[in-house]
Design an enzyme around this catalytic site. Structure first.
Site, mmCIF file in Angstrom:
data_model
loop_
_atom_site.group_PDB
_atom_site.id
_atom_site.type_symbol
_atom_site.label_atom_id
_atom_site.label_comp_id
_atom_site.label_asym_id
_atom_site.label_seq_id
_atom_site.Cartn_x
_atom_site.Cartn_y
_atom_site.Cartn_z
ATOM 1 N N GLY A 12 -85.680 21.574 20.160
ATOM 2 C CA GLY A 12 -85.259 22.624 19.231
ATOM 3 C C GLY A 12 -83.903 23.246 19.409
ATOM 4 O O GLY A 12 -83.789 24.469 19.478
ATOM 5 N N VAL A 35 -79.864 23.215 17.700
ATOM 6 C CA VAL A 35 -79.114 22.844 16.497
ATOM 7 C C VAL A 35 -78.552 21.426 16.608
ATOM 8 O O VAL A 35 -78.418 20.717 15.605
ATOM 9 C CB VAL A 35 -77.940 23.829 16.283
ATOM 10 N N SER A 40 -89.915 22.343 16.654
ATOM 11 C CA SER A 40 -88.690 23.130 16.404
ATOM 12 C C SER A 40 -87.528 22.228 16.033
ATOM 13 O O SER A 40 -86.697 22.567 15.189
ATOM 14 C CB SER A 40 -88.285 23.921 17.649
ATOM 15 N N HIS A 84 -98.676 9.005 23.254
ATOM 16 C CA HIS A 84 -97.669 9.335 24.277
ATOM 17 C C HIS A 84 -97.621 8.273 25.371
ATOM 18 O O HIS A 84 -96.569 8.033 25.963
ATOM 19 C CB HIS A 84 -97.881 10.746 24.858
ATOM 20 N N ALA A 138 -83.492 24.705 26.158
ATOM 21 C CA ALA A 138 -83.832 25.460 27.372
ATOM 22 C C ALA A 138 -85.342 25.437 27.583
ATOM 23 O O ALA A 138 -85.830 25.290 28.710
ATOM 24 C CB ALA A 138 -83.335 26.894 27.230
ATOM 25 N N ASN A 139 -86.072 25.562 26.489
ATOM 26 C CA ASN A 139 -87.535 25.590 26.584
ATOM 27 C C ASN A 139 -88.092 24.273 27.127
ATOM 28 O O ASN A 139 -88.898 24.254 28.068
ATOM 29 C CB ASN A 139 -88.114 25.881 25.195
ATOM 30 N N THR A 140 -87.642 23.162 26.561
ATOM 31 C CA THR A 140 -88.174 21.868 27.023
ATOM 32 C C THR A 140 -87.701 21.566 28.440
ATOM 33 O O THR A 140 -88.463 21.033 29.253
ATOM 34 C CB THR A 140 -87.809 20.744 26.029
ATOM 35 N N ALA A 198 -72.713 26.609 17.720
ATOM 36 C CA ALA A 198 -73.148 26.898 16.347
ATOM 37 C C ALA A 198 -73.372 28.394 16.140
ATOM 38 O O ALA A 198 -73.177 28.912 15.041
ATOM 39 C CB ALA A 198 -74.425 26.122 16.036
ATOM 40 N N CYS A 199 -73.755 29.107 17.202
ATOM 41 C CA CYS A 199 -74.025 30.551 17.077
ATOM 42 C C CYS A 199 -72.741 31.372 17.071
ATOM 43 O O CYS A 199 -72.778 32.593 16.899
ATOM 44 C CB CYS A 199 -74.917 30.999 18.235
HETATM 45 C C1 LIG Z 1 -81.421 28.455 14.480
HETATM 46 C C2 LIG Z 1 -81.906 28.247 15.890
HETATM 47 C C3 LIG Z 1 -81.116 27.584 16.784
HETATM 48 C C4 LIG Z 1 -81.536 27.368 18.098
HETATM 49 N N1 LIG Z 1 -80.730 26.688 18.952
HETATM 50 C C5 LIG Z 1 -81.142 26.474 20.227
HETATM 51 C C6 LIG Z 1 -80.336 25.735 21.124
HETATM 52 O O1 LIG Z 1 -79.238 25.246 20.789
HETATM 53 N N2 LIG Z 1 -80.806 25.525 22.368
HETATM 54 C C7 LIG Z 1 -82.006 26.027 22.793
HETATM 55 O O2 LIG Z 1 -82.363 25.806 23.945
HETATM 56 N N3 LIG Z 1 -82.794 26.737 21.960
HETATM 57 C C8 LIG Z 1 -82.398 26.960 20.682
HETATM 58 N N4 LIG Z 1 -83.211 27.655 19.832
HETATM 59 C C9 LIG Z 1 -84.510 28.154 20.300
HETATM 60 C C10 LIG Z 1 -85.534 27.024 20.383
HETATM 61 O O3 LIG Z 1 -85.648 26.357 19.142
HETATM 62 C C11 LIG Z 1 -86.872 27.585 20.837
HETATM 63 O O4 LIG Z 1 -86.748 28.046 22.176
HETATM 64 C C12 LIG Z 1 -88.005 26.600 20.712
HETATM 65 O O5 LIG Z 1 -89.180 27.191 21.217
HETATM 66 C C13 LIG Z 1 -87.732 25.285 21.434
HETATM 67 O O6 LIG Z 1 -88.878 24.495 21.359
HETATM 68 P P1 LIG Z 1 -88.889 22.982 21.865
HETATM 69 O O7 LIG Z 1 -88.319 22.973 23.231
HETATM 70 O O8 LIG Z 1 -90.351 22.636 21.865
HETATM 71 O O9 LIG Z 1 -88.145 22.163 20.882
HETATM 72 C C14 LIG Z 1 -82.801 27.868 18.517
HETATM 73 C C15 LIG Z 1 -83.606 28.530 17.594
HETATM 74 C C16 LIG Z 1 -83.163 28.739 16.307
HETATM 75 C C17 LIG Z 1 -84.060 29.478 15.349
#
Ligand SMILES: Cc1cc2nc3c(=O)[nH]c(=O)nc-3n(C[C@H](O)[C@H](O)[C@H](O)COP(=O)(O)O)c2cc1C
Length: 208
Positions: free
Chosen positions: A27, A29, A56, A92, A109-111, A177-178
């Site tokens: 998740g 951008v 995400s 998987h 960061a989350n993954t 992007a932010c």
């Molecule tokens: C518009 C938007 C942009 C994001 N960009 C990032 C990013 O660049 N890096 C990041 O670690 N999290 C970003 N996030 C937060 C993650 O999408 C969020 O932590 C999510 O739970 C990640 O889930 P995943 O690791 O399962 O994909 C963003 C969230 C939004 C809404």
């Protein structure tokens, strides 16, 4: 097994002489680059690509826009109808059997944190937890600068690199992007492809 669920069996999907590249998107951008990474990889001979995406991540690109590769998501792993039978392929496991190389691009960061802690609560992290340690795996972190500079990130990277054995590439510094400027951007997508090209000595498809 539900007839609606897509299935994947590594043995049937692997092709002798091909490099099987598993692209994982999470998740950030930077997931918008997934269609470009796939099409560039497929411009080389004897390459097959499958994409596995977190929920995400799919907010940032249209799975239908990924030409030449399937995009697998959590819903492909699970049915709600109790339709699993012993012996049915487990997505998987099949995907990790199929992969010659895994790219986690971008790695949120989350993954990153979930991998470091061994959490396996979705298709991406279950696959990674089940991956053979011999499968080369590259992690391309992508996050806001302050997320990257958060004290926990360094620990997660250290564990993922030194304990699990994945290669961490990047992030790079640029305007994110932010709007923030600093470290946190995903390695340029062409450089990500180049890592695979160099590792497997890939040759271009003529006229591509
Ligand atoms: C518009 C938007 C942009 C994001 N960009 C990032 C990013 O660049 N890096 C990041 O670690 N999290 C970003 N996030 C937060 C993650 O999408 C969020 O932590 C999510 O739970 C990640 O889930 P995943 O690791 O399962 O994909 C963003 C969230 C939004 C809404």
């Amino acid at each position: 097994m539900s007839s609606l669920r897509r299935t994947f069996v590594a043995e049937q999907e692997r092709t002798d002489g091909c490099v099987h590249v598993l692209l994982i998107t999470t998740g950030s951008v930077a997931s918008i680059k997934a269609p470009l990474i796939v099409s560039e990889l497929l411009s080389y001979r004897n390459v097959k690509v499958e994409v596995v995406s977190t929920k995400s991540s799919l907010a940032f690109f249209d799975a239908a826009a990924v030409a030449g590769a399937r995009v697998w998501r959590d819903e492909d792993e699970w049915t709600e109808d109790g339709g699993y039978r012993i012996g049915d392929p487990i997505l998987h496991i099949e995907l990790r059997r199929w992969a010659d190389v895994v790219l986690i691009a971008p790695c949120s960061a989350n993954t990153l944190s979930k991998i470091a802690h061994g959490i396996c609560d979705n298709l991406v992290t279950s696959l990674l937890r089940a991956l053979a340690p011999t499968t080369p795996t590259y992690v391309f972190p992508a996050m806001n600068t302050l997320m990257y500079e958060h004290p926990l990130t360094n620990d997660h990277i250290r564990i993922v690199r030194d304990v699990i054995g994945y290669q961490i590439v990047g992030p790079i510094g640029k305007k994110l992007a932010c709007g923030d400027i600093g470290l946190g951007a995903m390695t340029e997508w062409k450089d990500i492809v180049q890592i695979v090209v160099d590792k497997f000595q890939l040759l271009r498809v003529p006229d591509s």
